[in-house]
Design a protein around this motif. Structure first.
Motif, PDB file in Angstrom:
ATOM      1  N   ALA A  52      41.777  38.576  46.531  1.00 32.27           N
ATOM      2  CA  ALA A  52      42.509  39.435  47.458  1.00 32.27           C
ATOM      3  C   ALA A  52      43.551  40.259  46.717  1.00 32.27           C
ATOM      4  O   ALA A  52      43.725  41.463  46.995  1.00 32.27           O
ATOM      5  N   LEU A  53      44.237  39.643  45.760  1.00 27.52           N
ATOM      6  CA  LEU A  53      45.243  40.374  44.977  1.00 27.52           C
ATOM      7  C   LEU A  53      44.594  41.483  44.157  1.00 27.52           C
ATOM      8  O   LEU A  53      45.095  42.620  44.125  1.00 27.52           O
ATOM      9  N   VAL A  54      43.478  41.172  43.499  1.00 29.33           N
ATOM     10  CA  VAL A  54      42.775  42.191  42.704  1.00 29.33           C
ATOM     11  C   VAL A  54      42.293  43.328  43.599  1.00 29.33           C
ATOM     12  O   VAL A  54      42.414  44.510  43.244  1.00 29.33           O
ATOM     13  N   ALA A  55      41.765  42.989  44.772  1.00 33.42           N
ATOM     14  CA  ALA A  55      41.259  44.017  45.688  1.00 33.42           C
ATOM     15  C   ALA A  55      42.390  44.912  46.192  1.00 33.42           C
ATOM     16  O   ALA A  55      42.236  46.144  46.263  1.00 33.42           O
ATOM     17  N   VAL A  56      43.527  44.309  46.533  1.00 34.81           N
ATOM     18  CA  VAL A  56      44.665  45.103  47.021  1.00 34.81           C
ATOM     19  C   VAL A  56      45.173  46.036  45.930  1.00 34.81           C
ATOM     20  O   VAL A  56      45.443  47.219  46.175  1.00 34.81           O
ATOM     21  N   LEU A  57      45.318  45.519  44.707  1.00 37.08           N
ATOM     22  CA  LEU A  57      45.775  46.369  43.604  1.00 37.08           C
ATOM     23  C   LEU A  57      44.790  47.493  43.313  1.00 37.08           C
ATOM     24  O   LEU A  57      45.194  48.623  42.996  1.00 37.08           O
ATOM     25  N   ALA A  58      43.492  47.181  43.416  1.00 36.48           N
ATOM     26  CA  ALA A  58      42.489  48.224  43.199  1.00 36.48           C
ATOM     27  C   ALA A  58      42.570  49.305  44.267  1.00 36.48           C
ATOM     28  O   ALA A  58      42.458  50.505  43.974  1.00 36.48           O
ATOM     29  N   LEU A  59      42.783  48.901  45.517  1.00 36.02           N
ATOM     30  CA  LEU A  59      42.896  49.885  46.595  1.00 36.02           C
ATOM     31  C   LEU A  59      44.162  50.729  46.464  1.00 36.02           C
ATOM     32  O   LEU A  59      44.166  51.913  46.825  1.00 36.02           O
ATOM     33  N   LEU A  60      45.228  50.120  45.949  1.00 33.19           N
ATOM     34  CA  LEU A  60      46.502  50.839  45.828  1.00 33.19           C
ATOM     35  C   LEU A  60      46.610  51.638  44.533  1.00 33.19           C
ATOM     36  O   LEU A  60      47.618  52.335  44.335  1.00 33.19           O
ATOM     37  N   ALA A  61      45.626  51.528  43.655  1.00 34.25           N
ATOM     38  CA  ALA A  61      45.698  52.212  42.363  1.00 34.25           C
ATOM     39  C   ALA A  61      45.934  53.718  42.496  1.00 34.25           C
ATOM     40  O   ALA A  61      46.807  54.271  41.810  1.00 34.25           O
ATOM     41  N   PRO A  62      45.203  54.437  43.375  1.00 35.66           N
ATOM     42  CA  PRO A  62      45.470  55.886  43.491  1.00 35.66           C
ATOM     43  C   PRO A  62      46.855  56.202  44.052  1.00 35.66           C
ATOM     44  O   PRO A  62      47.380  57.299  43.822  1.00 35.66           O
ATOM     45  N   VAL A  63      47.439  55.258  44.792  1.00 35.42           N
ATOM     46  CA  VAL A  63      48.779  55.478  45.339  1.00 35.42           C
ATOM     47  C   VAL A  63      49.838  55.190  44.284  1.00 35.42           C
ATOM     48  O   VAL A  63      50.797  55.957  44.113  1.00 35.42           O
ATOM     49  N   LEU A  64      49.672  54.098  43.550  1.00 37.21           N
ATOM     50  CA  LEU A  64      50.647  53.734  42.524  1.00 37.21           C
ATOM     51  C   LEU A  64      50.560  54.643  41.313  1.00 37.21           C
ATOM     52  O   LEU A  64      51.593  54.979  40.701  1.00 37.21           O
ATOM     53  N   TYR A  65      49.339  55.040  40.964  1.00 40.57           N
ATOM     54  CA  TYR A  65      49.124  55.906  39.797  1.00 40.57           C
ATOM     55  C   TYR A  65      48.171  57.031  40.185  1.00 40.57           C
ATOM     56  O   TYR A  65      46.976  56.980  39.888  1.00 40.57           O
ATOM     57  N   LEU A  81      44.438  48.964  36.645  1.00 45.67           N
ATOM     58  CA  LEU A  81      44.303  49.044  38.102  1.00 45.67           C
ATOM     59  C   LEU A  81      43.124  49.926  38.493  1.00 45.67           C
ATOM     60  O   LEU A  81      42.347  49.579  39.396  1.00 45.67           O
ATOM     61  N   HIS A  82      42.980  51.070  37.840  1.00 47.31           N
ATOM     62  CA  HIS A  82      41.841  51.933  38.145  1.00 47.31           C
ATOM     63  C   HIS A  82      40.532  51.290  37.669  1.00 47.31           C
ATOM     64  O   HIS A  82      39.475  51.489  38.286  1.00 47.31           O
ATOM     65  N   GLY A  83      40.598  50.531  36.570  1.00 42.45           N
ATOM     66  CA  GLY A  83      39.405  49.829  36.109  1.00 42.45           C
ATOM     67  C   GLY A  83      38.941  48.768  37.081  1.00 42.45           C
ATOM     68  O   GLY A  83      37.745  48.483  37.182  1.00 42.45           O
ATOM     69  N   ALA A  84      39.885  48.163  37.809  1.00 41.59           N
ATOM     70  CA  ALA A  84      39.515  47.175  38.821  1.00 41.59           C
ATOM     71  C   ALA A  84      38.652  47.799  39.905  1.00 41.59           C
ATOM     72  O   ALA A  84      37.741  47.147  40.442  1.00 41.59           O
ATOM     73  N   ARG A  85      38.918  49.060  40.238  1.00 41.57           N
ATOM     74  CA  ARG A  85      38.112  49.739  41.264  1.00 41.57           C
ATOM     75  C   ARG A  85      36.663  49.858  40.812  1.00 41.57           C
ATOM     76  O   ARG A  85      35.734  49.616  41.593  1.00 41.57           O
ATOM     77  N   ILE A  86      36.456  50.203  39.546  1.00 45.22           N
ATOM     78  CA  ILE A  86      35.094  50.357  39.032  1.00 45.22           C
ATOM     79  C   ILE A  86      34.386  49.014  38.972  1.00 45.22           C
ATOM     80  O   ILE A  86      33.223  48.877  39.396  1.00 45.22           O
ATOM     81  N   SER A  87      35.073  47.990  38.478  1.00 43.53           N
ATOM     82  CA  SER A  87      34.448  46.683  38.347  1.00 43.53           C
ATOM     83  C   SER A  87      34.067  46.110  39.707  1.00 43.53           C
ATOM     84  O   SER A  87      32.957  45.584  39.889  1.00 43.53           O
TER      85      SER A  87
END
Length: 298
Positions: A43-56, A93-99
């Motif tokens: 859940a933490l990895v998924a949330v960070l991946a979703l927030l990646a475009p907002v944070l960076y 964080l952006h790499g988490a989205r791809i993985s």
């Protein structure tokens, strides 16, 4: 004035038993420490991946600072920068989205193919079973990673192509398992009763057999996600990925030349892969303990 009572449909004992069983499975899952820890990490990895475009919101491949800033050296870049001055945290964080995208997309596609082939072979049997089993065996004899490399090398190494390539080599596992489940369940009394009532093959396969065959398939699918993430990371490490997209594997690949002087460039994305795959395995173990009839009878 008399107010009529609302009439509700009677609840069958079978529905009550299924509801009780579902609650028990959920309780077993939520009381399993491994399952809760694995689910929390995912859940933490998924949330960070979703927030990646907002944070960076800026492209993580952009150079934003001087190269080789170590983690904690400049808190504007908490995990430091790489050899080209790119933010390591933004890349992670952006790499988490791809993985996660490749892992889930490959699993969904492979699950669909494997379930269709395995269910058809297990339910109909006969020559249909013989032909489909031979097809499964052909794909199982092929070296998985080599086949994925060939497919990705011939086509464009986009995340979608990588997902399709991984699905092509991963569906036989689901096919064999679903075939075994359908062969076993099709002989039960309630399936015979459904046939005697005139239910068609499609109704029996997807409405009667599939719900009872899902538990082991769900457990296996969680392992497939982990395998897909590892396979995608391996492809990215070898350079068989879109150069315009950052991923955990590509971060490890670009940092391997500096492993002695800047080991964090490979250690941090590697740690992200380890934690994610470990969480998926823990989640799979928790699902197996909750959905396994033997554990329910303990």
């Amino acid at each position: 004035m008399r107010i009529p009572f609302l009439k509700t449909a009677p609840v069958s004992p079978h529905d009550v038993a299924e509801a009780d069983l579902s609650r028990r499975e959920l309780r077993l899952f939520l009381t399993n420490p491994n399952a809760v820890i694995g689910l929390s990490i995912l859940a933490l990895v998924a949330v960070l991946a979703l927030l990646a475009p907002v944070l960076y919101p800026v492209d993580p491949l952009n150079m934003v600072a001087r190269p080789f800033l170590w983690p904690g050296q400049d808190w504007a870049y908490p995990l430091g920068t790489d050899a080209l001055g790119r933010d390591v945290l933004a890349g992670a964080l952006h790499g988490a989205r791809i993985s996660l995208y490749v892992g889930l997309a490959a699993t969904v596609l492979g699950f669909g193919i494997g379930l269709t082939v395995g269910a058809t072979a297990g339910y109909f049997g006969g020559w249909v079973d013989v032909v489909l089993v031979k097809l499964i065996e052909v794909f199982q004899t092929l070296p998985n990673f080599v086949l994925v490399v060939v497919i990705v090398a011939v086509l464009d190494p986009t995340p979608t192509i990588v997902s399709i390539a991984i699905a092509i080599v991963s569906w036989p596992t689901i096919a064999r398992l679903s075939r075994a489940e359908f062969r076993s369940i099709r002989q039960r009394d309630y399936i015979t009763a459904a046939r005697s009532l005139g239910c068609g093959a499609g109704h029996i396969m997807w409405r009667e057999i599939l719900p009872n065959a899902l538990p082991p398939l769900i457990v296996t699918s969680s392992i497939m996600v982990a395998s897909a993430i590892l396979m995608e990371s391996g492809l990215s490490f070898m350079g068989l990925s879109d150069p315009n997209i950052v991923s955990w594997g590509s971060m490890i690949g670009s940092g391997r030349e500096f492993i002695r002087t800047a080991w964090y460039l490979t250690a941090l994305p590697g740690l992200a892969i380890v934690l994610t795959v470990l969480a998926l395995n823990m989640l799979g173990d928790g699902l197996n303990d909750a959905l396994n009839p033997r554990s329910q009878n303990d």
